[in-house]
Design an enzyme around this catalytic site. Sequence first.
Site, mmCIF file in Angstrom:
data_model
loop_
_atom_site.group_PDB
_atom_site.id
_atom_site.type_symbol
_atom_site.label_atom_id
_atom_site.label_comp_id
_atom_site.label_asym_id
_atom_site.label_seq_id
_atom_site.Cartn_x
_atom_site.Cartn_y
_atom_site.Cartn_z
ATOM 1 N N SER A 213 0.806 -1.220 0.000
ATOM 2 C CA SER A 213 0.000 0.000 0.000
ATOM 3 C C SER A 213 0.838 1.267 0.000
ATOM 4 C CB SER A 213 -0.942 0.012 1.210
ATOM 5 O OG SER A 213 -1.935 -0.979 1.076
ATOM 6 N N ASP A 477 -5.976 0.663 -4.431
ATOM 7 C CA ASP A 477 -4.524 0.766 -4.577
ATOM 8 C C ASP A 477 -3.895 -0.544 -5.018
ATOM 9 O OD1 ASP A 477 -5.288 -0.359 -2.175
ATOM 10 O OD2 ASP A 477 -3.730 0.608 -0.983
#
Length: 650
Positions: A213, A477
């Site tokens: 992330s 993401d």
Amino acid sequence: MSHARLRFPSRPVRSSCVQISRALLTYIRTDFLAGQLFDVRVEVHAPVNGTEANGNGTPNPDFELTIARGDEGAVTAAEWFKIAEPELETWNFTWFEDYFARDAQTPSLVNVVSKAYRRVALYDAGTYTATLTYNNRTKTTAEWLVRDLDKVAKTKNVVLFIGDGMTTNMISAARLIAHKTVNGRYQSLLQMDKFPVIGHQMTHSIDSFITDSANSATALYTGHKSTVNALGVYRDSSPDPFDDPKFETIAEIFRRLTGGGVGIVSTAYLADATPAALTAHTADRDQYGHVVDTFLNGITNFTWTNWTGPDVLFGGGAENFLPGEDSYKGQDYYQLFADKGYNVVLNNTALSATPNGEKTLGVFSVSNMNVWLDRNVYKENLLGKKNSPDGSEGNATDQPGLKEMTLKAIDILHTRHAKEGWLLMSEAASIDKQMHTLDYDRALGDLLEFDDTVKATLGKLEELGGDKETLVLVTADHGHGFDVAGSVDTKYLGAQKTDREKRGAIGTYAESGLSQYVVAGEETDGLQFSEGQAFPANWDPRYTLFSAVGANPDRRENYRVHKTGPRKPAVNSTEEEDDYIVNDKDAVTGFVVNGTLPVSNAQGVHSLTDVPVFAQGPCQELFGAQYVQWKQRLLSPLCDHSPSLPLFEL
């Protein structure tokens, strides 16, 4: 000093520089916005041992970096950027060439000489060539494309929704459990389904085709891919996590050029990667105290862009704000934010009452915020957590949800920056966090809350008269290898004696049947819950989803909702080292499923899958494509002379 890491020969040496022979240069092939601030790091390596060893292990300090625009003549980087030639830096590091070297504990040593050109920019659009000359005129070249700035505003505001870890497969599963079908047709849809434009983005990073992330958030906010664990930097080989070459984020650019508002909202602890990447610049995402300090003060160890803090900062993670070992230098960040003019609120009641005209810090729990399923259905799980954000070790039972935080953020941003415009990032973090622990019900519950927040946001923008001048983007993401392959008769499964017999409870194809989550339970004692059409009517039906991820630890599955709290599928079998086995207290009526990951993994991991991008509003047509995360697309012009915030190409 030295440091060790595992690396295969095909990967860069602890770095997002590209290795050519023995030289490393950041930004080998990338794009910049005209005027976007960045650093350039040059490294020359001399391996002392291992398969890459050559010579005496002493790096040659006589190297030169030059820059040329188009067909123009090249000049030294210092001359081009009009700065003094940087001082020479030296260090060394160790790394493991492969798993055999790791197991044998035989690292390779590399000596390094380096220079870093700090806070530079390219102001004219065009193609640039950077050439590093080293080791008796060996050359490495980099190609940089500088994109011009738009001078006419196309949108005033941007709302960027990030469903962390959210994939198309998860969206399909969420739709299935919350919306009814008749004759194979849904009678209602998710809000995301109604967006006029959809695209897809690839999520790989520089050093791995599986991202984390931190790196993926960096790509979303800057237009530059980096490496796993890196926030807003190209990772170099130095042991210092704060000296890596930086590049300006969209929040920093937008604030510097326009003075517009910035809002950051997350259901994670605020120092987590997705919110952190808007302001932090470090090779190590775990520098949580530093991250919180950058929210307030920006970068302080080097001269950088002027940052005066976001207008809105909402989420969890009180441990990094309270004075103590988890805050930066032990400081009280509630007080430091208050000293800089912030209202500080610690629960939903205070959030609702706080005025819209002032900057606001809202921290609502220790660590991650409570998930939707526990806040709304299994509320007894909120007790005994000792997660109050005031440090009292009480229970944070009065927490806002993502919808409440997002709508309040919009009210504040609209009140404070109606003229300049604003940028808001809102993250549903626990889609990812619950998917990691294979708690699919909690992950899908937070995905449905996410979609409900998107719906409410569109209504809020229309109410404020800003819907025609606000670009709304909904994306993820990265993904997880999650999917649904059928249904499970949980009553039949629980009645069987052996693991092999229990597997007979799984129905595929025609035996999958229809979703029972949208039907109030009759023969089960499952808890029923409904909030219009946004959430399931029954979270514990007899017939549930046969769900799984492709990469997982050893675990037991009974495919029922975990009523007593978030799931813990595996536990460590030893105190000496990580060796995770099935948690004998989890899914006790189920059958054992052997893991596919190394036994050191307690949770599932991210996957390669592309993730969706939904767009609505000005510039929406830019997002209807398949592109690398991100293809010069988020910076769509928020106002005159602002960069084209179409999110960047990597």
